[in-house]
Scaffold this motif. Structure first.
Motif, mmCIF file in Angstrom:
data_model
loop_
_atom_site.group_PDB
_atom_site.id
_atom_site.type_symbol
_atom_site.label_atom_id
_atom_site.label_comp_id
_atom_site.label_asym_id
_atom_site.label_seq_id
_atom_site.Cartn_x
_atom_site.Cartn_y
_atom_site.Cartn_z
ATOM 1 N N UNK A 40 1.265 -1.194 0.332
ATOM 2 C CA UNK A 40 -0.479 -0.177 -0.038
ATOM 3 C C UNK A 40 1.263 1.610 -0.300
ATOM 4 N N UNK A 41 1.851 1.269 0.749
ATOM 5 C CA UNK A 41 3.048 2.606 0.764
ATOM 6 C C UNK A 41 3.696 2.646 -0.611
ATOM 7 N N UNK A 53 -0.413 8.434 1.765
ATOM 8 C CA UNK A 53 0.820 8.020 2.856
ATOM 9 C C UNK A 53 0.859 8.189 3.454
ATOM 10 N N UNK A 54 0.525 9.304 3.696
ATOM 11 C CA UNK A 54 -0.453 9.552 5.338
ATOM 12 C C UNK A 54 -0.779 8.582 5.924
ATOM 13 N N UNK A 61 6.567 9.407 12.118
ATOM 14 C CA UNK A 61 7.107 10.056 11.231
ATOM 15 C C UNK A 61 6.219 10.812 10.770
ATOM 16 N N UNK A 62 4.931 10.618 10.209
ATOM 17 C CA UNK A 62 4.017 11.643 9.902
ATOM 18 C C UNK A 62 4.429 13.167 10.186
ATOM 19 N N UNK A 68 7.277 18.234 4.093
ATOM 20 C CA UNK A 68 7.362 17.908 3.025
ATOM 21 C C UNK A 68 5.542 17.524 2.139
ATOM 22 N N UNK A 69 5.496 16.753 3.041
ATOM 23 C CA UNK A 69 3.584 16.987 2.262
ATOM 24 C C UNK A 69 2.585 18.075 1.940
ATOM 25 N N UNK A 70 3.211 19.294 2.975
ATOM 26 C CA UNK A 70 2.577 20.442 2.509
ATOM 27 C C UNK A 70 2.890 21.259 0.660
#
Length: 132
Positions: A40-41, A53-54, A61-62, A68-70
Motif C-alpha cells: 500500500x505504501x 502515504x500519510x 513519522x507523519x 514535506x507533505x505541505x
C-alpha cells in the motif's frame, strides 16, 4: 499407571505441537499484514498519493514529514522520481513487540537500484524508513 503416563505424554506432545502451529500461523499473518502495508505504501509513493502515504505512516513519522507533505511540488516529485520504477520485498522479518522489519529494493527505469528498510509497528504503520 503406565497407560495414563502415555496418554499424558501424548497430550503434552499435542499441546506443544498446537502451540508452535499457532505461533507459526500468527507469524505468517503478521508477515502478510506487513507485506500488504508495504505494498500500500509503495504503490501510494509511486503514484504520488500523499493522503494515502500519510495513512501508511505512524504518527511520529507523519509529523516529521509534515512540511514535506505541505510542499505543493511533492506529488510531482514523487511521480517523476518513481515513473517506470518497480519494487520488490526482499526480506520480511517479524521482530519482537509486534514490530516488523521489511527490506525493499526499488529499481528505477534507469536500472539504478535503491534498498530501503521499513520498520512497522504492531498496527502495520510505518514508523521508520532507513536507507542502509
Amino acid at each position: 499407571m503406565r497407560y495414563s503416563n502415555k496418554i499424558a505424554n501424548h497430550s503434552l506432545f499435542i499441546a506443544i505441537f498446537a502451540f508452535f502451529l499457532l505461533l507459526s500461523m500468527e507469524t505468517a499473518i503478521a508477515q502478510t499484514d506487513a507485506k500488504a502495508a508495504v505494498d500500500r505504501y509503495m504503490n501510494s509513493l509511486f503514484a504520488g498519493d500523499i493522503e494515502n502515504i500519510k495513512k501508511c505512516l505512524g504518527k511520529d513519522l507523519r509529523d516529521r514529514r509534515k512540511n514535506t507533505f505541505k510542499d505543493p511540488d511533492y506529488k510531482k516529485f514523487l511521480t517523476e522520481r518513481y515513473d517506470g520504477a518497480t519494487y520488490r520485498i526482499i526480506e520480511d522479518n517479524q521482530k519482537r513487540n509486534g514490530r516488523n522489519l521489511v527490506d525493499v529494493e526499488i529499481t528505477f527505469n534507469t536500472s539504478q537500484k535503491l534498498r530501503i528498510r521499513l520498520l512497522l509497528d504492531a498496527h502495520q504503520k510505518i514508523i521508520d524508513e532507513i536507507v542502509p
